[in-house]
Design a protein around this motif. Structure first.
Motif, PDB file in Angstrom:
ATOM      1  N   ILE A  86       0.781  -0.093   1.114  1.00  0.00           N
ATOM      2  CA  ILE A  86      -0.324   0.507   1.857  1.00  0.00           C
ATOM      3  C   ILE A  86      -1.388   1.059   0.916  1.00  0.00           C
ATOM      4  CG2 ILE A  86       0.502   2.867   2.178  1.00  0.00           C
ATOM      5  CD1 ILE A  86      -0.328   2.505   5.158  1.00  0.00           C
ATOM      6  N   TYR A  87      -0.993   1.423  -0.290  1.00  0.00           N
ATOM      7  CA  TYR A  87      -1.953   1.907  -1.284  1.00  0.00           C
ATOM      8  C   TYR A  87      -2.873   0.774  -1.732  1.00  0.00           C
ATOM      9  CZ  TYR A  87      -3.853   4.011  -5.528  1.00  0.00           C
ATOM     10  OH  TYR A  87      -4.696   4.498  -6.482  1.00  0.00           O
ATOM     11  N   LYS A  88      -2.316  -0.437  -1.814  1.00  0.00           N
ATOM     12  CA  LYS A  88      -3.065  -1.585  -2.322  1.00  0.00           C
ATOM     13  C   LYS A  88      -4.035  -2.166  -1.298  1.00  0.00           C
ATOM     14  CE  LYS A  88       0.599  -2.962  -5.513  1.00  0.00           C
ATOM     15  NZ  LYS A  88       1.575  -4.001  -5.841  1.00  0.00           N
ATOM     16  N   GLU A  89      -3.891  -1.807  -0.042  1.00  0.00           N
ATOM     17  CA  GLU A  89      -4.719  -2.355   1.034  1.00  0.00           C
ATOM     18  C   GLU A  89      -5.409  -1.211   1.769  1.00  0.00           C
ATOM     19  OE1 GLU A  89      -1.830  -4.349   3.415  1.00  0.00           O
ATOM     20  OE2 GLU A  89      -1.378  -5.825   1.878  1.00  0.00           O
ATOM     21  N   PRO A  90      -6.448  -1.528   2.537  1.00  0.00           N
ATOM     22  CA  PRO A  90      -7.048  -0.463   3.356  1.00  0.00           C
ATOM     23  C   PRO A  90      -5.996   0.110   4.297  1.00  0.00           C
ATOM     24  CG  PRO A  90      -8.446  -2.412   3.307  1.00  0.00           C
ATOM     25  CD  PRO A  90      -7.148  -2.785   2.639  1.00  0.00           C
ATOM     26  N   PRO A  91      -5.921   1.372   4.506  1.00  0.00           N
ATOM     27  CA  PRO A  91      -6.853   2.426   4.120  1.00  0.00           C
ATOM     28  C   PRO A  91      -6.605   3.023   2.740  1.00  0.00           C
ATOM     29  CG  PRO A  91      -5.216   3.335   5.580  1.00  0.00           C
ATOM     30  CD  PRO A  91      -4.893   1.872   5.413  1.00  0.00           C
ATOM     31  N   GLY A  92      -5.824   2.389   1.906  1.00  0.00           N
ATOM     32  CA  GLY A  92      -5.667   2.834   0.522  1.00  0.00           C
ATOM     33  C   GLY A  92      -4.907   4.134   0.377  1.00  0.00           C
ATOM     34  N   GLU A  93      -5.403   4.969  -0.509  1.00  0.00           N
ATOM     35  CA  GLU A  93      -4.682   6.197  -0.856  1.00  0.00           C
ATOM     36  C   GLU A  93      -4.526   7.132   0.337  1.00  0.00           C
ATOM     37  OE1 GLU A  93      -4.591   9.641  -4.300  1.00  0.00           O
ATOM     38  OE2 GLU A  93      -6.393   8.431  -4.076  1.00  0.00           O
ATOM     39  N   VAL A  94      -5.553   7.238   1.175  1.00  0.00           N
ATOM     40  CA  VAL A  94      -5.466   8.112   2.357  1.00  0.00           C
ATOM     41  C   VAL A  94      -4.337   7.650   3.264  1.00  0.00           C
ATOM     42  CG1 VAL A  94      -6.667   8.856   4.457  1.00  0.00           C
ATOM     43  CG2 VAL A  94      -7.884   8.815   2.269  1.00  0.00           C
ATOM     44  N   GLY A  95      -4.278   6.359   3.515  1.00  0.00           N
ATOM     45  CA  GLY A  95      -3.201   5.818   4.342  1.00  0.00           C
ATOM     46  C   GLY A  95      -1.842   6.018   3.713  1.00  0.00           C
ATOM     47  N   LEU A 114       1.170   8.173   5.322  1.00  0.00           N
ATOM     48  CA  LEU A 114       2.480   7.542   5.501  1.00  0.00           C
ATOM     49  C   LEU A 114       3.556   8.344   4.785  1.00  0.00           C
ATOM     50  CD1 LEU A 114       4.285   5.216   6.461  1.00  0.00           C
ATOM     51  CD2 LEU A 114       3.622   3.976   4.376  1.00  0.00           C
ATOM     52  N   MET A 115       3.259   8.807   3.573  1.00  0.00           N
ATOM     53  CA  MET A 115       4.228   9.621   2.831  1.00  0.00           C
ATOM     54  C   MET A 115       4.595  10.877   3.607  1.00  0.00           C
ATOM     55  SD  MET A 115       5.520   8.658  -0.054  1.00  0.00           S
ATOM     56  CE  MET A 115       5.979  10.219  -0.769  1.00  0.00           C
ATOM     57  N   ILE A 116       3.613  11.532   4.198  1.00  0.00           N
ATOM     58  CA  ILE A 116       3.883  12.744   4.977  1.00  0.00           C
ATOM     59  C   ILE A 116       4.821  12.422   6.138  1.00  0.00           C
ATOM     60  CG2 ILE A 116       2.829  14.441   6.536  1.00  0.00           C
ATOM     61  CD1 ILE A 116       0.394  14.412   4.577  1.00  0.00           C
ATOM     62  N   ARG A 117       4.569  11.309   6.832  1.00  0.00           N
ATOM     63  CA  ARG A 117       5.456  10.916   7.945  1.00  0.00           C
ATOM     64  C   ARG A 117       6.862  10.616   7.445  1.00  0.00           C
ATOM     65  NH1 ARG A 117       1.079   7.754   9.463  1.00  0.00           N
ATOM     66  NH2 ARG A 117       2.164   5.830   8.920  1.00  0.00           N
ATOM     67  N   ARG A 118       6.960   9.852   6.364  1.00  0.00           N
ATOM     68  CA  ARG A 118       8.276   9.483   5.820  1.00  0.00           C
ATOM     69  C   ARG A 118       9.026  10.710   5.306  1.00  0.00           C
ATOM     70  NH1 ARG A 118       7.909   5.620   8.585  1.00  0.00           N
ATOM     71  NH2 ARG A 118       7.431   3.533   7.857  1.00  0.00           N
ATOM     72  N   ILE A 119       8.316  11.635   4.694  1.00  0.00           N
ATOM     73  CA  ILE A 119       8.956  12.858   4.196  1.00  0.00           C
ATOM     74  C   ILE A 119       9.523  13.652   5.362  1.00  0.00           C
ATOM     75  CG2 ILE A 119       8.450  15.134   3.191  1.00  0.00           C
ATOM     76  CD1 ILE A 119       6.566  13.592   1.222  1.00  0.00           C
ATOM     77  N   GLU A 120       8.783  13.775   6.435  1.00  0.00           N
ATOM     78  CA  GLU A 120       9.287  14.511   7.596  1.00  0.00           C
ATOM     79  C   GLU A 120      10.501  13.805   8.211  1.00  0.00           C
ATOM     80  OE1 GLU A 120      10.218  17.336   9.988  1.00  0.00           O
ATOM     81  OE2 GLU A 120       8.686  17.583   8.444  1.00  0.00           O
TER      82      GLU A 120
END
Length: 128
Positions: A71-80, A84-90
């Protein structure tokens, strides 16, 4: 900053095996440059190895790590990626909370079983 790192340098730095690095390559997580049979790792590969190992320590599967990297390599890039990291962490946090509840329940059951055994031994006149 260096242009390339050898497989030996990365295995020593991260205390992992060459097999682990080859596995990450096979999984498409890193793409070292090939010079004949020699693998040369770019600084970006080194950074990815660090992130992969961090993800593993946090309990993420290879497929989850791949998704986060992709997801980092494609849009929306770092924001996405960060969202996603926040969701996965939760999700991981909730999994761990459930495991904690399960462990506490199992420990309580073990305590109860042990107490029953000790009581029965006392009834039989056996000291523990």
């Amino acid at each position: 900053m260096r242009e390339y790192y050898s497989i030996t340098e990365l295995t020593r730095e991260f205390d992992i095996s060459t097999r682990t690095l080859r596995f990450y390559e096979d999984e498409g997580l890193i793409q070292p440059v090939r010079r004949g049979r020699t693998r040369l790792f770019k600084p970006s590969d080194r950074h990815l190895v660090r992130q992969i190992l961090r993800g593993k320590r946090l309990g993420f599967s290879i497929s989850e790590i791949r998704e986060i990297i992709q997801i980092y390599k494609e849009p929306p890039g770092e924001v996405g990626q960060l969202k996603l990291m926040i969701r996965r962490i939760e999700e991981k946090r909730e999994e761990l909370r459930q495991k904690r509840r399960d462990l506490e329940e199992t420990l309580a059951e073990l305590d109860q079983a042990e107490e029953s055994c000790v009581e029965r031994l006392a009834e039989l006149g056996v000291n523990t």
